[in-house]
Design a protein around this motif. Structure first.
Motif, mmCIF file in Angstrom:
data_model
loop_
_atom_site.group_PDB
_atom_site.id
_atom_site.type_symbol
_atom_site.label_atom_id
_atom_site.label_comp_id
_atom_site.label_asym_id
_atom_site.label_seq_id
_atom_site.Cartn_x
_atom_site.Cartn_y
_atom_site.Cartn_z
ATOM 1 N N CYS A 24 -63.940 4.138 28.794
ATOM 2 C CA CYS A 24 -62.690 4.225 28.049
ATOM 3 C C CYS A 24 -62.293 2.842 27.546
ATOM 4 O O CYS A 24 -62.211 1.895 28.322
ATOM 5 C CB CYS A 24 -61.596 4.790 28.943
ATOM 6 N N ASN A 26 -59.490 1.919 26.504
ATOM 7 C CA ASN A 26 -58.092 1.615 26.822
ATOM 8 C C ASN A 26 -57.909 1.177 28.269
ATOM 9 O O ASN A 26 -57.340 0.129 28.549
ATOM 10 C CB ASN A 26 -57.217 2.824 26.509
ATOM 11 N N CYS A 27 -58.396 1.986 29.211
ATOM 12 C CA CYS A 27 -58.186 1.644 30.621
ATOM 13 C C CYS A 27 -59.439 1.042 31.257
ATOM 14 O O CYS A 27 -59.458 0.745 32.446
ATOM 15 C CB CYS A 27 -57.697 2.858 31.409
ATOM 16 N N CYS A 76 -59.429 10.678 27.324
ATOM 17 C CA CYS A 76 -59.575 10.062 28.633
ATOM 18 C C CYS A 76 -58.682 10.804 29.623
ATOM 19 O O CYS A 76 -57.488 10.972 29.378
ATOM 20 C CB CYS A 76 -59.167 8.592 28.553
ATOM 21 N N THR A 78 -57.640 9.851 32.385
ATOM 22 C CA THR A 78 -56.755 8.931 33.083
ATOM 23 C C THR A 78 -55.569 8.494 32.233
ATOM 24 O O THR A 78 -54.422 8.602 32.648
ATOM 25 C CB THR A 78 -57.532 7.678 33.537
ATOM 26 N N CYS A 79 -55.870 8.033 31.028
ATOM 27 C CA CYS A 79 -54.793 7.472 30.202
ATOM 28 C C CYS A 79 -54.523 8.282 28.948
ATOM 29 O O CYS A 79 -53.694 7.916 28.140
ATOM 30 C CB CYS A 79 -55.097 6.011 29.855
#
Ligand SMILES: [Zn+2]
Length: 89
Positions: A24, A26-27, A76, A78-79
Motif C-alpha cells: 500500500c 499510503n500506509c 487497502c 487498513t487505510c
C-alpha cells in the motif's frame, strides 16, 4: 525508492477479479487488497445487448448481478486507500 528485502515487492497491478497482495502506497504495509465490484461500462453494454436481442426487461437487469461483468476496485483493508481498479474495457 526504498528496497525491502524481506517483503516480496508486489507490483501494483495488474489487478484482476481476485484480491492481490500489494504494498500500500499510503500506509506502507503489504496488504491483500479488498475487492469491491461496481457496475462498469461493460455491464451496461451487456444489458443493452440483451435488451436488443429481445430479452424481457427483467432479464436485462441480470448483468448487474454478475460480478464478472463489473469493474473490480481494489482498496487497502487498513487505510481504505484505492489501490487500483480492474476495468473490463
Ligand atoms: Zn493502506
Amino acid at each position: 525508492m526504498m528496497a525491502n528485502a524481506q517483503v516480496p515487492v508486489a507490483a501494483i497491478g495488474p489487478f484482476g477479479d481476485s484480491p492481490v497482495q500489494v504494498a500500500c502506497p499510503n500506509c506502507h504495509q503489504t496488504v491483500v487488497s479488498k475487492v469491491e465490484h461496481s457496475s462498469g461500462l461493460l455491464t451496461y453494454l451487456f444489458c443493452g445487448g440483451l435488451f436488443l436481442c429481445g430479452f424481457v426487461l427483467g432479464c436485462c437487469l441480470i448483468p448487474f448481478c454478475v460480478d464478472r461483468l463489473k469493474n473490480a476496485q481494489h482498496t487497502c483493508p487498513t487505510c481504505k486507500t484505492l489501490l487500483g481498479v480492474y476495468k473490463r474495457l
